[in-house]
Scaffold this motif. Structure first.
Motif, mmCIF file in Angstrom:
data_model
loop_
_atom_site.group_PDB
_atom_site.id
_atom_site.type_symbol
_atom_site.label_atom_id
_atom_site.label_comp_id
_atom_site.label_asym_id
_atom_site.label_seq_id
_atom_site.Cartn_x
_atom_site.Cartn_y
_atom_site.Cartn_z
ATOM 1 N N ALA A 1 42.182 26.157 33.035
ATOM 2 C CA ALA A 1 41.847 27.405 33.821
ATOM 3 C C ALA A 1 41.879 27.263 35.280
ATOM 4 N N LEU A 2 41.422 26.092 35.902
ATOM 5 C CA LEU A 2 41.214 25.683 37.046
ATOM 6 C C LEU A 2 42.731 25.252 37.778
ATOM 7 N N ARG A 3 43.512 24.633 36.879
ATOM 8 C CA ARG A 3 44.794 24.445 37.180
ATOM 9 C C ARG A 3 45.620 25.690 37.630
ATOM 10 N N LEU A 4 45.474 26.601 36.424
ATOM 11 C CA LEU A 4 46.291 27.906 36.876
ATOM 12 C C LEU A 4 45.464 28.725 37.899
ATOM 13 N N LEU A 5 44.488 28.621 38.174
ATOM 14 C CA LEU A 5 43.788 29.342 39.588
ATOM 15 C C LEU A 5 44.501 28.597 40.654
ATOM 16 N N ILE A 6 44.640 27.343 40.668
ATOM 17 C CA ILE A 6 45.168 26.558 41.904
ATOM 18 C C ILE A 6 46.523 26.786 41.957
ATOM 19 N N PRO B 1 38.909 15.394 36.821
ATOM 20 C CA PRO B 1 39.175 14.481 38.019
ATOM 21 C C PRO B 1 40.200 15.394 38.889
ATOM 22 N N GLY B 2 40.201 14.834 40.095
ATOM 23 C CA GLY B 2 41.103 15.453 41.075
ATOM 24 C C GLY B 2 40.470 16.848 41.854
ATOM 25 N N SER B 3 41.431 17.484 42.274
ATOM 26 C CA SER B 3 41.253 18.812 43.104
ATOM 27 C C SER B 3 40.607 19.966 41.894
ATOM 28 N N PRO B 4 41.138 19.883 41.008
ATOM 29 C CA PRO B 4 40.415 20.856 39.919
ATOM 30 C C PRO B 4 38.834 20.236 39.668
ATOM 31 N N GLY B 5 38.522 19.316 39.496
ATOM 32 C CA GLY B 5 37.184 19.111 39.575
ATOM 33 C C GLY B 5 36.324 19.269 40.927
ATOM 34 N N GLY B 6 37.102 19.161 42.011
ATOM 35 C CA GLY B 6 36.296 19.592 43.151
ATOM 36 C C GLY B 6 36.198 21.045 43.183
ATOM 37 N N VAL B 7 37.108 22.028 42.676
ATOM 38 C CA VAL B 7 36.799 23.490 42.380
ATOM 39 C C VAL B 7 35.677 23.607 41.617
ATOM 40 N N ALA B 8 35.791 22.912 40.565
ATOM 41 C CA ALA B 8 34.724 23.100 39.523
ATOM 42 C C ALA B 8 33.345 22.900 39.996
#
Length: 719
Positions: free
Chosen positions: A484-489, A236-243
């Motif tokens: 990993a996506l949260r780390l990237l953001i 969910p959220g912005s990490p899901g948008g990046v995914a």
């Protein structure tokens, strides 16, 4: 006779000097004969660029005659000589590029809405693009039964009203439509040009509910939309948008703050599916296929493992490109990857500048208008810089395998990655400054972490999660991908907030941009030492950019919004409640990265309900500005004295004849012809306009429809 004796030695020396110059040039071209083909896409791009840069048909035709003269000149020099042959081919290719984009613009011609209109109509949905981060949905529809509407319209509506709408569905709606907007300020983004080649004749907002046929909600959503929705549910959220952006190219669920942080940190390229993503998919599939096919002794002994694995990888890359929407960067990457696979199977060197040139030629022949967009320029500039760097002798020596410890080998690889990132940042900086008026300074450092994290952790985890979701076991992989996506953001926000993370500059003059591009290409494409001559035009382009002054006043195309430079490098807005779009476009045109202040709050500004008056500039260049901000009608005789006392008068309304500024008077009539303005009030005051007088490009004078069954004469400017 005496005169003839004096002229003969001079003429002979000039002829001898000319022969020596031709011999020197012939020798240089002979040394670079393997690189001459790399300039074919450059010449084609130059012809396309000349068509975009020159506003009038007479200039296009004159350019074709000049290029024809260049072809004749090359033939006169001699086809057997590389100088003559190169000149003839270059001029012919440039002419072909100009004719190609001219024909393409005529081929896609479609009517454009003339004036804003509110109307009801039925339409067939062509595409649906959810934007969850904004709570809206963007649709492309085709109105039917309405000859007074453009054939394709882009609409925006809330996500709740668009729930379940799928491509191919017939709907009825009421919408507020307007023509595709041109650039709001000089050097700004011209959506009207992009919309012309996309066949979009109007944009608008849906008012009220959308009427749908019974049973329409049962229509199956496209695979791309279903896959994006599945990823948003898992992460969910912005990490899901990046995914989702990494898998399907759908960026609608990325929060605006995170999207801006990715841009400022130099990591935005990770969100646009291009070479990194396509290469990762093809490489992963090929490696997996080779492992699986290698289990068959018969296939291995027959030598079929490699070609079959390459075929599987090519199919996977093509499917990924189709799933991601087949945008220009993805298509370019797919073409390059397929060429690499072909070269690999033939035993040839795979990753070369010839491959990049072939990919650029194919994209330009298919979609020549892509040249004008930042996507094409950024992607090809990055790949060219990377390959040119790694083809150089000293870089090969630095990265060559040697007998050394693991720590030193990893350190050397990290240094190579950092150096590659720095070269890419330098190559992309002029393009980013030209299109966006800003460039990240720490992108090379951020990419040292972001690229391996994306390539070796995020994308493999997403692929495994999607694979195991088929049996309900994808949750652990999604958890790893989300962390990993949260780390990237977080990395993007940390880098974006660092002091001096972004360089901002005002509009890059097109001439300086062209010089910088030419100098960069000269450095990258040649091999011998004469490539160093490219430093001169590159530095000249940079000098033109650095010498470009910031505008003293910025005026939007509708005249309602004015930004005035204030001491300290900031700007103040006439209307403090201006929206984010106006603030962002004003900040880009001004080349600033600081918040705006309110003009009425400044001590040197006098405002009432109708006008603001202030002195702009310093010393001898100081001018008195009078700007309207009210909506009430004012008698012309009452305004005459105030206008006569001002150097510049600005209004979003029609001004009475009695109102004339001492230097410049700007009102609705003048803004319709000029578009947005940038005023420079220095020692040599001048004005830059968003629209050019006599611009004959088809999106400036299209065939028009009214939106309300009224006849509209063709050839007039769309408003």
């Amino acid at each position: 006779m005496a005169t003839r004796r004096l002229q003969t030695p001079i003429g002979e020396s000039a002829a001898a000097a000319l022969r020596r110059a031709f011999a020197w040039l012939e020798d240089r071209l002979d040394r670079e004969r393997e690189r001459l083909g790399l300039w074919l896409p450059v010449a084609l791009s130059a012809g396309i660029g000349l068509w975009f840069a020159a506003p009038a048909r007479a200039q296009w035709i004159g350019t074709l005659f000049l290029l024809g003269g260049g072809v004749c000149g090359g033939l006169l020099i001699g086809w057997q000589r590389r100088t003559g042959r190169s000149l003839a081919i270059a001029c012919a290719t440039m002419a072909a590029g100009l004719l190609l984009i001219w024909a393409r613009a005529a081929w896609v011609a479609a009517p454009v809405l003339a004036y804003p209109a509110t109307t009801e109509f039925s339409a067939v949905v062509e595409s649906v693009e959810p934007l969850p981060a904004r709570g809206t949905v963007r649709m492309i529809v085709r109105p039917h039964g309405r000859a007074d509407l453009p054939p394709r319209v882009r609409l925006t509506l809330s996500g709740e009203r668009a729930a379940g709408i799928a491509p191919g569905e017939s709907i009825g709606l009421r919408a507020r439509l307007m023509p595709p907007p041109a650039a709001n300020l000089p050097g700004g983004y011209d959506f009207a040009q992009r919309a012309w080649f996309d066949g979009i004749g109007a944009v608008g907002t849906v008012l009220g509910e959308v009427a749908r046929a019974p049973g329409a909600g049962e229509r199956r959503q496209p695979l791309r939309a279903r896959l994006s929705a599945h990823i948003h549910t898992a992460v969910p959220g912005s990490p899901g948008g990046v995914a989702a952006a990494l898998v399907t190219g759908d960026r609608g669920a990325i929060a605006e703050t995170d999207d801006e942080a990715m841009r400022r940190s130099g990591l935005a390229h990770l969100l646009s599916i291009s070479g990194l993503h396509v290469t990762a998919v093809i490489g992963f599939v090929m490696l997996l296929a080779m492992r699986l096919l290698g289990l068959s002794r018969r296939l291995a002994l027959a030598g079929h493992v490699l070609p079959l694995a390459a075929a599987a990888a090519a199919l996977a890359g093509a499917g990924y490109t189709w799933l991601a929407g087949a945008e220009v960067p993805t298509l370019r990457s797919l073409i390059a990857a397929l060429l690499v696979l072909a070269a690999f199977l033939m035993g040839r060197e795979a990753i070369t500048l010839r491959l990049v040139a072939a990919g650029a030629l194919l994209v330009l022949l298919w979609r020549p208008e892509a040249l004008a967009g930042p996507s094409f320029q950024l992607s090809f500039a990055a790949v060219t810089a990377i390959i040119a760097l790694h083809e150089s002798r000293w870089m090969r020596t630095f990265l060559a395998r040697r007998d050394e410890g693991t720590a030193l080998r990893l350190l050397r690889a990290a240094a190579g990655l950092l150096l590659t990132g720095l070269v890419v940042e330098v190559a992309l900086a002029p393009i980013a400054l030209f299109h966006f008026h800003k460039a990240g300074l720490y992108g090379a450092l951020a990419n040292i972490v972001a690229i391996p994290l994306t390539t070796f952790v995020i994308m493999p985890m997403e692929a495994l999660a999607l694979l195991f979701d088929g049996v309900g076991l994808g949750a652990p992989f999604w958890w790893v991908a989300e962390q990993a996506l949260r780390l990237l953001i977080a990395l993007a926000h940390r880098v974006a907030s660092a002091p001096g993370a972004v360089a901002t500059l005002p509009s890059f003059p097109p001439g300086g941009f062209a010089l910088a591009l030419f100098g960069g290409l000269w450095l990258l494409l040649w091999q011998t030492r004469w490539r160093l001559a490219g430093v001169a035009p590159l530095l000249a382009g940079a000098a033109i950019l650095l010498a470009q002054p910031r505008p003293d006043l910025l005026i939007s195309g509708d005249g309602r919004h004015i930004a005035a430079a204030v001491p300290g490098g900031g700007y103040a807005l006439l209307r403090a409640r201006a929206g984010d779009y106006i603030r962002d476009s004003m900040a880009e045109a001004a080349g600033i990265d600081v918040p705006f202040t309110a003009l009425a709050d400044l001590d040197h500004v006098e405002c009432n309900a109708d006008f603001c008056r202030w002195r702009q500039g310093q010393g001898a260049t100081r001018r008195i500005i009078l700007a309207a901000r009210g909506r009430d009608r004012i008698d012309g005789r009452a305004m005459a004295a105030a206008c006569a006392a001002a150097d510049v008068v600005i209004s979003d309304r029609w001004l009475p004849r009695e109102c004339i500024g001492r230097w410049l008077t700007i009102d609705r009539d003048s803004l319709e012809a000029s578009g947005g303005l940038a005023l420079y009030l220095g020692e040599r005051p001048h004005v830059a306009t968003a629209l050019r007088a006599g611009d004959a490009h088809p999106w400036r004078r299209p065939q028009q429809v009214s939106g309300n069954d009224e006849a509209i004469p063709t050839g007039g400017p769309a408003r």
